[in-house]
Design a protein around this motif. Structure first.
Motif, PDB file in Angstrom:
ATOM      1  N   LEU A 178       0.744  -1.263  -0.081  1.00 55.54           N
ATOM      2  CA  LEU A 178      -0.001  -0.115   0.087  1.00 55.54           C
ATOM      3  C   LEU A 178       0.902   1.290   0.088  1.00 55.54           C
ATOM      4  O   LEU A 178       0.472   2.262  -1.032  1.00 55.54           O
ATOM      5  N   LEU A 179       1.749   1.185   0.707  1.00 49.67           N
ATOM      6  CA  LEU A 179       2.804   2.678   1.118  1.00 49.67           C
ATOM      7  C   LEU A 179       3.549   2.616  -0.165  1.00 49.67           C
ATOM      8  O   LEU A 179       4.118   3.847  -0.548  1.00 49.67           O
ATOM      9  N   LYS A 180       3.841   1.599  -0.863  1.00 51.52           N
ATOM     10  CA  LYS A 180       4.619   1.526  -2.204  1.00 51.52           C
ATOM     11  C   LYS A 180       3.728   1.947  -3.308  1.00 51.52           C
ATOM     12  O   LYS A 180       4.261   1.950  -4.533  1.00 51.52           O
ATOM     13  N   LYS A 181       2.686   2.051  -3.173  1.00 48.64           N
ATOM     14  CA  LYS A 181       1.455   2.340  -3.987  1.00 48.64           C
ATOM     15  C   LYS A 181       1.394   1.579  -5.261  1.00 48.64           C
ATOM     16  O   LYS A 181       1.285   1.642  -6.363  1.00 48.64           O
ATOM     17  N   ASP A 182       1.328   0.057  -4.836  1.00 48.55           N
ATOM     18  CA  ASP A 182       1.193  -1.126  -5.736  1.00 48.55           C
ATOM     19  C   ASP A 182      -0.159  -1.595  -5.489  1.00 48.55           C
ATOM     20  O   ASP A 182      -0.189  -2.612  -4.608  1.00 48.55           O
ATOM     21  N   PRO A 183      -1.214  -1.130  -6.024  1.00 53.39           N
ATOM     22  CA  PRO A 183      -2.441  -1.844  -5.626  1.00 53.39           C
ATOM     23  C   PRO A 183      -2.728  -3.205  -5.792  1.00 53.39           C
ATOM     24  O   PRO A 183      -3.557  -3.968  -5.068  1.00 53.39           O
ATOM     25  N   GLU A 184      -2.081  -3.768  -6.965  1.00 47.08           N
ATOM     26  CA  GLU A 184      -2.276  -5.284  -7.453  1.00 47.08           C
ATOM     27  C   GLU A 184      -1.358  -6.076  -6.625  1.00 47.08           C
ATOM     28  O   GLU A 184      -2.052  -7.072  -5.895  1.00 47.08           O
ATOM     29  N   ALA A 185      -0.265  -5.678  -6.060  1.00 49.66           N
ATOM     30  CA  ALA A 185       0.569  -6.529  -5.196  1.00 49.66           C
ATOM     31  C   ALA A 185      -0.283  -6.237  -3.943  1.00 49.66           C
ATOM     32  O   ALA A 185      -0.266  -7.346  -3.015  1.00 49.66           O
ATOM     33  N   CYS A 186      -0.844  -5.337  -3.658  1.00 50.10           N
ATOM     34  CA  CYS A 186      -1.715  -5.106  -2.263  1.00 50.10           C
ATOM     35  C   CYS A 186      -2.908  -6.134  -2.167  1.00 50.10           C
ATOM     36  O   CYS A 186      -2.874  -6.827  -1.166  1.00 50.10           O
ATOM     37  N   LEU A 222     -10.790  10.687  -3.723  1.00 47.14           N
ATOM     38  CA  LEU A 222     -11.022  10.709  -2.142  1.00 47.14           C
ATOM     39  C   LEU A 222     -10.047  11.480  -1.462  1.00 47.14           C
ATOM     40  O   LEU A 222     -10.439  12.335  -0.526  1.00 47.14           O
ATOM     41  N   VAL A 223      -8.934  11.898  -1.809  1.00 48.43           N
ATOM     42  CA  VAL A 223      -7.853  12.426  -1.270  1.00 48.43           C
ATOM     43  C   VAL A 223      -8.457  14.023  -1.348  1.00 48.43           C
ATOM     44  O   VAL A 223      -8.409  15.013  -0.516  1.00 48.43           O
ATOM     45  N   SER A 224      -8.907  14.204  -2.783  1.00 45.71           N
ATOM     46  CA  SER A 224      -9.234  15.587  -2.980  1.00 45.71           C
ATOM     47  C   SER A 224     -10.457  16.182  -2.420  1.00 45.71           C
ATOM     48  O   SER A 224     -10.931  17.177  -1.924  1.00 45.71           O
ATOM     49  N   VAL A 276      -9.362  -1.061   1.230  1.00 46.08           N
ATOM     50  CA  VAL A 276     -10.336  -0.152   0.827  1.00 46.08           C
ATOM     51  C   VAL A 276      -9.337   1.308   0.571  1.00 46.08           C
ATOM     52  O   VAL A 276      -9.425   2.001  -0.411  1.00 46.08           O
ATOM     53  N   LEU A 277      -8.237   1.455   1.186  1.00 41.95           N
ATOM     54  CA  LEU A 277      -7.207   2.595   1.160  1.00 41.95           C
ATOM     55  C   LEU A 277      -6.611   2.519  -0.341  1.00 41.95           C
ATOM     56  O   LEU A 277      -6.026   3.551  -0.840  1.00 41.95           O
ATOM     57  N   MET A 303       0.362  13.937   3.009  1.00 38.01           N
ATOM     58  CA  MET A 303      -0.095  12.982   4.054  1.00 38.01           C
ATOM     59  C   MET A 303      -1.241  11.776   3.731  1.00 38.01           C
ATOM     60  O   MET A 303      -0.924  10.706   4.044  1.00 38.01           O
ATOM     61  N   LEU A 304      -2.008  12.498   3.044  1.00 39.52           N
ATOM     62  CA  LEU A 304      -3.093  11.699   2.569  1.00 39.52           C
ATOM     63  C   LEU A 304      -2.781  10.582   1.443  1.00 39.52           C
ATOM     64  O   LEU A 304      -3.027   9.427   1.239  1.00 39.52           O
ATOM     65  N   SER A 305      -2.149  11.100   0.425  1.00 40.23           N
ATOM     66  CA  SER A 305      -1.799  10.385  -0.757  1.00 40.23           C
ATOM     67  C   SER A 305      -0.719   9.258  -0.640  1.00 40.23           C
ATOM     68  O   SER A 305      -0.854   8.304  -1.247  1.00 40.23           O
ATOM     69  N   GLY A 306      -0.112   9.463   0.583  1.00 37.67           N
ATOM     70  CA  GLY A 306       0.864   8.418   0.881  1.00 37.67           C
ATOM     71  C   GLY A 306       0.066   7.103   1.426  1.00 37.67           C
ATOM     72  O   GLY A 306       0.705   5.947   1.235  1.00 37.67           O
TER      73      GLY A 306
END
Length: 524
Positions: free
Chosen positions: A367-375, A507-509, A401-402, A497-500
């Motif tokens: 998640l923190l590496k921004k890889d949704p498929e791996a997540c 959703l961030v916006s 969800v995140l 903070m949020l986009s991380g």
């Protein structure tokens, strides 16, 4: 030569008697018998006979048809004995000249002259509480009911064995069955079991009534009792599965009845076990009571546990999770922190590829590496290992969800908290974000309101945003002030903070705009 040998034997026997006077062994006849047996056999030069089978027969009174593949009782007791020996030499026996050690992987003891050396700390000591599943009593004499009782106990044993934080004894000799029928608390003491699951079954007019009890074997008190009344037994396999999942989800895991009971009734067990239990307990405390003090206490204890028990997969996974928490909750801004968390989780998976907590932490890494498929992949692997571990499963649901898998993550969280309403505080973030994405702002606020974690920016931020979105401006502004007090750099850092942590740009916006509407200016 013989005089030296005799003197050595005398020293060993003296040390054995000293160890057997240690409180934890004095209160456990079976572990005392275990230790005496392996020491005496070794001194009689019969160490080649010290095997799992011989210990089961000669110490644990198992029958001649004992099969270690079906019954882990010797391994469980050996783990507890190693832990007690380690505890003894860290406390009362720390100045003894001689030391009795049972190496991991065998049952033949070693006798070590310490010469001021530190006590041996094994790579892994089994500190898990032991639960004995005693046969259920059939009040109605029906052969099919006896078979169902046996199947129910076997499935309970199998499902509870999937949890990383408990050890299970589910098979007993005929002699032990006789003792169970006489006095379950005495039988539990002989097995060194901390908890007992027992119950009864009754069948009337094709309707089944089942009562299941969880007892603390030390106090004799009921920890939990559940009744399943008037169950239609046409589909017996379905009935069995529903009962097992209901019980297992409520008692297993760090948010289950067993762990909470240990914290309540046996705090010395945690403080005396030094590393692993201290790490696990402080992890649990932070998940229930979010504060910087609890965060750093857990981090230090888990770090110590991994240094003393380098092959304990769960504590490595927990430490990895705490590195990630530092980033997600703005406790630690070091850019290498995520990689440190990843290193810990890879260490955990190398030790045990089936460590559920490691897959849970890996989901956070992805998640923190921004890889949704791996997540998604790591979350599915985590759930597959033990779907009844509601605390861990709700966690990966939140992370899904995140990462943008709103419906899938929500359903996983929903199913988990229906099984067990106790869960980590940050799961509320997942529910709140789900309802924000669905534009159901009142529901989003209800979940934000459940957070009791004012030391993190997430608490005032989500309360401020959701109140803004439902038009409660005065209340929203109060939380904006709390947010700016908690995290003064929010106006310039909020999107970062949020986009991380939240991968949905929309959703961030929406959260940023809701906070800006109430008076926060990003240019400040």
């Amino acid at each position: 030569m013989e005089a030296i040998k005799k003197q050595t034997h005398e020293e060993i026997f003296t040390e054995l008697e000293s160890v057997l006077k240690f409180n934890s062994l004095k209160n456990s006849p079976i572990l005392s018998k275990f230790l005496r047996y392996i020491v005496e056999e070794t001194l009689n030069e019969n160490q080649h006979f010290i095997k799992e089978y011989s210990i089961a027969i000669n110490v644990l009174n198992r029958s001649a048809d004992f099969n270690s593949n079906d019954d882990a009782v010797v391994r469980i007791h050996a783990g507890r004995l190693r832990r007690i020996l380690n505890e003894y030499y860290l406390t009362e026996g720390q100045n003894n000249a001689l030391m009795i050690d049972i190496p991991i992987g065998c049952y033949v003891p070693r006798f070590i002259r310490k010469e001021n050396a530190r006590p041996i700390v094994h790579p892994y000591d089994n500190t898990n509480p032991i639960i004995a599943i005693f046969p259920f009593k059939s009040i109605t004499t029906k052969q099919n009911l006896d078979i169902f009782s046996l199947m129910l106990c076997e499935e309970l044993s199998a499902e509870l064995s999937l949890f990383e934080d408990i050890a299970v004894i589910g098979h007993f000799s005929s002699e032990m069955i006789s003792k169970i029928n006489q006095n379950i608390l005495e039988a539990a003491k002989m097995l060194n079991a901390d908890f007992i699951i027992t119950g009864n079954l009754q069948c009337n007019d094709k309707k089944l009534q089942i009562r299941v009890n969880l007892l603390n074997s030390i106090t004799g008190e009921f920890v939990m009792t559940k009744s399943f009344d008037h169950i239609d037994i046409i589909d017996i396999a379905k009935v069995q599965s529903e009962i097992v999942h209901s019980i297992v989800s409520e008692i297993g895991g760090y948010y289950g009845s067993i762990f909470k009971e240990i914290i309540k009734t046996s705090p010395s067990r945690i403080s005396n076990n030094l590393s692993i239990w201290k790490g696990v307990y402080s992890y649990y405390k932070y998940q229930c009571e979010c504060s910087f003090e609890n965060y750093w206490s857990a981090f230090r204890n888990l770090d110590e546990a991994t240094k003393l028990h380098r092959n304990h997969a769960v504590t490595w996974a927990m430490l990895g999770e705490f590195y990630l928490n530092g980033v997600a909750f703005a406790v630690d801004s070091d850019e290498n922190t995520i990689e440190e968390g990843y290193r810990c989780v890879m260490k955990s998976l190398k030790i045990d590829p089936h460590c559920q907590h490691a897959w849970h932490t890996l989901t956070g890494v992805n998640l923190l590496k921004k890889d949704p498929e791996a997540c998604l992949y790591s979350a599915e692997q985590c759930i597959k290992i033990n779907p009844n571990a509601s605390g861990i499963v709700s966690g990966v649901g939140c992370m899904l969800v995140l990462s943008g898998y709103f419906e899938k993550g929500f359903q996983i969280m929903q199913d988990a908290i229906q099984k067990n309403p106790y869960y980590p505080w940050w799961i509320n973030i997942g529910f709140c974000c789900y309802y924000l994405a669905k534009k159901e702002y009142k529901n989003a606020f209800q979940w934000a309101e459940k957070m009791d974690s004012e030391e993190t920016f997430w608490d005032p931020l989500l309360k401020c945003a959701t109140l803004s979105l439902i038009g409660e401006d005065i209340k929203s502004k109060k939380y904006l002030l709390k947010l700016l007090y908690t995290e003064p750099k929010t106006p310039t850092k909020i999107e970062l903070m949020l986009s991380g942590v939240i991968l949905s740009e929309d959703l961030v916006s929406e959260i940023v705009q809701a906070v800006e509407r109430i008076g926060m200016n990003q240019k400040n």
